[in-house]
Design a protein around this motif. Structure first.
Motif, PDB file in Angstrom:
ATOM      1  N   ALA A 129      -6.437  10.471   1.168  1.00  0.00           N
ATOM      2  CA  ALA A 129      -6.916   9.122   1.473  1.00  0.00           C
ATOM      3  C   ALA A 129      -6.045   8.065   0.802  1.00  0.00           C
ATOM      4  O   ALA A 129      -5.756   7.016   1.395  1.00  0.00           O
ATOM      5  CB  ALA A 129      -8.364   8.963   1.035  1.00  0.00           C
ATOM      6  N   SER A 130      -5.607   8.334  -0.417  1.00  0.00           N
ATOM      7  CA  SER A 130      -4.763   7.364  -1.114  1.00  0.00           C
ATOM      8  C   SER A 130      -3.399   7.235  -0.440  1.00  0.00           C
ATOM      9  O   SER A 130      -2.890   6.120  -0.276  1.00  0.00           O
ATOM     10  CB  SER A 130      -4.604   7.733  -2.589  1.00  0.00           C
ATOM     11  N   ARG A 131      -2.824   8.351  -0.012  1.00  0.00           N
ATOM     12  CA  ARG A 131      -1.541   8.296   0.698  1.00  0.00           C
ATOM     13  C   ARG A 131      -1.679   7.535   2.018  1.00  0.00           C
ATOM     14  O   ARG A 131      -0.824   6.724   2.374  1.00  0.00           O
ATOM     15  CB  ARG A 131      -1.008   9.706   0.957  1.00  0.00           C
ATOM     16  N   GLU A 132      -2.745   7.793   2.741  1.00  0.00           N
ATOM     17  CA  GLU A 132      -2.983   7.111   4.018  1.00  0.00           C
ATOM     18  C   GLU A 132      -3.196   5.615   3.802  1.00  0.00           C
ATOM     19  O   GLU A 132      -2.652   4.790   4.546  1.00  0.00           O
ATOM     20  CB  GLU A 132      -4.204   7.718   4.711  1.00  0.00           C
ATOM     21  N   ALA A 133      -3.962   5.241   2.794  1.00  0.00           N
ATOM     22  CA  ALA A 133      -4.214   3.825   2.510  1.00  0.00           C
ATOM     23  C   ALA A 133      -2.930   3.097   2.134  1.00  0.00           C
ATOM     24  O   ALA A 133      -2.690   1.973   2.585  1.00  0.00           O
ATOM     25  CB  ALA A 133      -5.254   3.697   1.400  1.00  0.00           C
TER      26      ALA A 133
END
Length: 88
Positions: free
Chosen positions: A12-16
Motif C-alpha cells: 500500500a505504501s509503494r502504491e500510494a
C-alpha cells in the motif's frame, strides 16, 4: 496474520507513493506532506516502525522492508485504526 498485514502495508505504501509521484508529474498534486497509511494490525505497525523487532519477520522477503525506508525518510506515516472503526 501479521506477515500478511505487513506485506499489505508495504504494498500500500509503494502504491500510494507511486500515485503521489504520478499526480506531481501531471501537476495535479503538489503536496510534499507524508502520506498516512492506516492498518488494524498493531504487530505489523510495530515491525514497520521498530527494526529491533526484525527477528519476528526474518522470513519476510527483503522487498517488503522498504516501508522502513519510507518511514525513516518521512515519505509516509503509519497509524493504527481499530477494525470496528474502518470504513471498509
Amino acid at each position: 496474520t501479521m506477515e500478511a498485514e505487513y506485506m499489505a502495508l508495504s504494498d500500500a505504501s509503494r502504491e500510494a507513493l507511486a500515485r503521489k509521484q504520478f499526480g506531481q508529474e501531471l501537476k495535479v498534486r503538489s503536496s510534499s506532506s507524508p502520506i498516512t497509511i492506516l492498518s488494524d494490525n498493531q504487530s505489523a505497525l510495530d515491525i514497520a516502525e521498530n527494526p529491533a523487532n526484525y527477528r519476528k519477520a526474518k522470513h519476510i522477503d527483503i522487498r517488503y522492508h522498504a516501508i522502513r525506508h519510507y518511514l525513516r525518510n518521512d515519505l509516509i506515516t503509519v497509524d493504527y485504526v481499530p477494525t470496528n472503526a474502518q470504513a471498509a
